[in-house]
Design an enzyme around this catalytic site. Structure first.
Site, PDB file in Angstrom:
ATOM      1  N   HIS A  12      21.049  59.211 -21.363  1.00  0.00           N
ATOM      2  CA  HIS A  12      20.228  58.536 -22.381  1.00  0.00           C
ATOM      3  C   HIS A  12      19.344  57.425 -21.782  1.00  0.00           C
ATOM      4  O   HIS A  12      19.112  56.395 -22.420  1.00  0.00           O
ATOM      5  CB  HIS A  12      21.086  58.028 -23.545  1.00  0.00           C
ATOM      6  CG  HIS A  12      22.106  56.981 -23.192  1.00  0.00           C
ATOM      7  ND1 HIS A  12      23.301  56.851 -23.836  1.00  0.00           N
ATOM      8  CD2 HIS A  12      22.104  56.005 -22.261  1.00  0.00           C
ATOM      9  CE1 HIS A  12      23.996  55.842 -23.326  1.00  0.00           C
ATOM     10  NE2 HIS A  12      23.272  55.307 -22.376  1.00  0.00           N
ATOM     11  N   HIS A  59      23.110  48.568 -25.577  1.00  0.00           N
ATOM     12  CA  HIS A  59      22.768  47.945 -24.295  1.00  0.00           C
ATOM     13  C   HIS A  59      22.250  46.531 -24.522  1.00  0.00           C
ATOM     14  O   HIS A  59      21.134  46.189 -24.143  1.00  0.00           O
ATOM     15  CB  HIS A  59      21.711  48.780 -23.579  1.00  0.00           C
ATOM     16  CG  HIS A  59      22.104  50.205 -23.346  1.00  0.00           C
ATOM     17  ND1 HIS A  59      22.043  51.160 -24.326  1.00  0.00           N
ATOM     18  CD2 HIS A  59      22.613  50.820 -22.251  1.00  0.00           C
ATOM     19  CE1 HIS A  59      22.482  52.311 -23.835  1.00  0.00           C
ATOM     20  NE2 HIS A  59      22.836  52.145 -22.586  1.00  0.00           N
ATOM     21  N   HIS A 193      24.663  56.149 -11.951  1.00  0.00           N
ATOM     22  CA  HIS A 193      23.621  55.151 -11.708  1.00  0.00           C
ATOM     23  C   HIS A 193      24.242  53.771 -11.604  1.00  0.00           C
ATOM     24  O   HIS A 193      25.310  53.516 -12.159  1.00  0.00           O
ATOM     25  CB  HIS A 193      22.509  55.176 -12.763  1.00  0.00           C
ATOM     26  CG  HIS A 193      22.923  54.857 -14.180  1.00  0.00           C
ATOM     27  ND1 HIS A 193      23.859  55.574 -14.886  1.00  0.00           N
ATOM     28  CD2 HIS A 193      22.475  53.894 -15.040  1.00  0.00           C
ATOM     29  CE1 HIS A 193      23.976  55.081 -16.125  1.00  0.00           C
ATOM     30  NE2 HIS A 193      23.154  54.054 -16.233  1.00  0.00           N
ATOM     31  N   GLU A 240      29.738  54.663 -17.876  1.00  0.00           N
ATOM     32  CA  GLU A 240      29.602  54.963 -19.304  1.00  0.00           C
ATOM     33  C   GLU A 240      29.799  56.450 -19.586  1.00  0.00           C
ATOM     34  O   GLU A 240      29.982  56.857 -20.734  1.00  0.00           O
ATOM     35  CB  GLU A 240      28.226  54.516 -19.817  1.00  0.00           C
ATOM     36  CG  GLU A 240      27.052  55.274 -19.215  1.00  0.00           C
ATOM     37  CD  GLU A 240      25.685  54.794 -19.729  1.00  0.00           C
ATOM     38  OE1 GLU A 240      25.616  53.741 -20.373  1.00  0.00           O
ATOM     39  OE2 GLU A 240      24.695  55.493 -19.457  1.00  0.00           O
TER      40      GLU A 240
HETATM   41 FE    FE Z   1      23.851  53.568 -21.460  1.00  0.00          FE
END
Ligand code: FE
Ligand code: FE
Lengths: 288, 117, 288, 117
Positions: A12, A59, A193, A240
């Site tokens: 996402h 976030h 990431h 996540e």
């Molecule tokens: Fe995220």
């Protein structure tokens, strides 16, 4: 009773939304990424789900650090895009599956989960981007949504196995819901990431590809990993990825993988997509 | 109660734990404020005054005003909050990444993200 | 390791705070109520706890209906009195036991609880009144606090047995906390009262007295009751009494009751108080 | 989705469930607003205008402006929120109780709460 017709997984990354907004879809940097989602979009068109339960994290947009819920479930009529700093994005608001949301919340409480209950909340790219990747950019979304927010930012974040358990309760809620609506569950986030620290820019394509295999074939292994293992393997923000376990926990042990795609890097992220159906209810030709 | 972030449990990987969350509270609250247009305007007009509104220490102010991303993170800034600075004062996220990695941008794209540049 | 030295239970009716503020302590309406707390205050003076974990509910002051946490745990340096409509009350702010709060939150997450984590929050009479009843009105509170907020207002509220389970995790957190601090746990709310509907004014002194017995002698029975049974027996607002189970769950099976008091009505509420110690660690003279 | 509260599961005992929470959202939000001094002032100055700010329906407005506590609760108002009205326009909580019970105040104190009056 309602029916779970599929489990979808996707990254996402906010840059994906920005790329769409800026019309970069056909540029060399982005085309191979977006092309990978065409089969996913076709699957959605063909199977026409009524409700999408979307697991994602906020976030630092809807929640600040003053009050961080471990799990929050939306039961609003409508979820508008939040201003992440660039102004709210010009996408249609999401309509809520209000009645199912409350039924799910009841089922969670009965099963010893402790969700925060949200009747009024805005949503960030965590849900926007997955919806755009599978449904494109319609004038109105053809599905109603149930947002599930998971804290994967401020420690302690929940155990991966707790996410998996929540998926089982979600399945129970769907199967006890007295309509004939068709549900999909979207696990979002990841893949590898890392945005902060000297290891920034860490991606791990090998681990990402293994994850895309294991999420279908060996989810128990992924559920039994520690939070630290997620961070080590997928980076501090890639951890996540454990949110996909909520989606996977809602499915049967045996699934059929309809589509799968991996591309690296989308912005700074290993970007993955998967479309799964339960083996038992998949169309026989493919399940065989 | 120690205010400053401690050792990384995983090398070069700052986990946003209680110490960082406490230590970075002011910076992150300031940055969260930038999700409102009027605050973005205030930040643009007089950055120093905007930062003072959130009680940033001189060390924190300097890190923000010099766009020292590595230092902001060291002080407890979380990227999801401080990224909002880049909405007001544009900078690519890969540049923020390269800065933290201590690498030239092209090297970062090539060696970390595997891009052909 | 830290030590649990006692479990306290008390009502937290706002009128109690108002009566103190207005200097009504010695009036015929209030004197018998406040006199009942003198032994509780003496117990606190004698045993000098360092930390008070206080379980209570917010009453539409710190949380609105937009976002309702099932359980929220404070980990702030300070908790200021919230404005409930009459302006914030002139009582000293509560100092937080920050480090223990985080340790407790870690322990909750490890034990499959899903709390909201609050670093910045104001608090209402739900914690103010119990603190005043046991510690009086000092210039500064001689204990630091850990507030635990439980949603007992908007349904679905948690199961009584879930509250009881949370108490066990709290005990585990106290006993694994590497200081020699002395902890008390306060369960607050109730006893019987109903503020809304045609049954408004309902009190049930008989059930209240039985509850004060059972909370010491037969807590499992109370933990196994349904939410509906609480409402029926204690009134719609009296159902908040289930929060005492968090306190009781933190204690041993066998306890000694040091003090107990019941008075009805305080405002519209059956008002009860109890002071318990674990049998195993109570002073021998009394435990015998 | 039904907007109005349904049957009580326990006689004469409105549980604040999803239907009431949804139905009473506007009233409760308006009342929650009264925890801020400037809103209390606005409520005192021009109650009708204050209520309009929160989009109350004519039915809801009438219930609030006539201090019809029973009706406010029937419409989904939750006592912990609407009680804040009594901070601006004083009324004892036992009067609010008596009104809902449909009893005279003295009767209510005597027969419900067991007071000697
Ligand atoms: Fe995220
Ligand atoms: Fe209460």
């Amino acid at each position: 009773m309602a029916k779970l017709i599929g489990g979808l997984g996707t990254s996402h990354v906010p840059s994906i939304g920005a790329a769409i907004d800026k019309g970069l879809r056909e540029t060399p940097d982005w085309k191979p990424f977006f092309d990978g989602y065409i089969p996913g979009q076709d699957w959605v068109k063909e199977h026409k789900p009524d409700v999408a339960v979307v697991i994602f994290n906020d976030h630092g947009n809807s929640f600040f650090l003053d009050k961080v819920p471990t799990f929050a479930v939306g039961c609003a009529e409508e979820y508008r895009p939040v201003d992440e700093g660039w102004g709210p994005r010009a996408i249609p608001p999401f309509k809520g599956a209000v009645d199912f949301s409350w039924h799910f919340i009841d089922t969670l409480i009965d099963n010893r989960f402790d969700p925060m209950i949200c009747q009024e909340i805005e949503v960030d790219h965590g849900i926007q981007v997955p919806m755009e990747l599978f449904w494109g950019r319609p004038a109105e979304w053809p599905v109603r949504v149930v947002p599930i927010f998971v804290n994967v930012i401020q420690y302690p974040i929940p155990l991966p196995s707790r996410c998996y358990e929540m998926g089982r309760v979600l399945r129970q809620a769907i199967e006890s819901y007295p309509t004939d609506e068709r549900f999909v569950v979207l696990g979002t986030g990841g893949l590898s990431h890392q945005l902060q620290g000297a290891r920034a820019g860490f991606v791990n394509p090998e681990a990402d590809r293994a994850f895309l295999n294991d999420i279908a074939g060996d989810p128990d292994k992924l559920a039994n990993m520690s939070r630290e293992q997620y961070v080590e393997m997928f980076g501090s923000e890639g951890a996540e990825l454990m949110m996909w376990l909520v989606m996977r926990g809602a499915m049967d042990r045996d699934v059929v993988v309809r589509h799968k795609h991996y591309f690296v890097p989308a912005s700074m992220t290993g970007a993955g997509m998967i479309v799964m159906e339960n083996m038992a209810t998949a169309s026989p030709a493919v399940a065989a | 109660m120690e205010e400053k972030p401690g050792q990384d449990r995983i090398p070069d990987t700052p986990l946003f734990d209680r110490k960082r969350s406490l230590g970075g509270y002011r910076i992150n609250k300031m940055a969260m404020g930038l999700s409102r247009p009027e605050n973005r305007e205030a930040f643009k007009q007089d950055e120093s005054a905007y930062l003072d509104r959130f009680g940033l220490t001189p060390e924190e102010k300097e890190a923000v005003m010099t766009r020292n991303w590595r230092e902001m993170v060291r002080l407890g800034g979380n990227l999801f909050f401080i990224l909002k600075i880049s909405a007001v004062d544009p900078v690519r996220i890969t540049e923020i990444g390269a800065h933290q990695a201590g690498m030239e941008h092209d090297d970062f794209l090539r060696n970390r993200l595997g891009k052909k540049v």
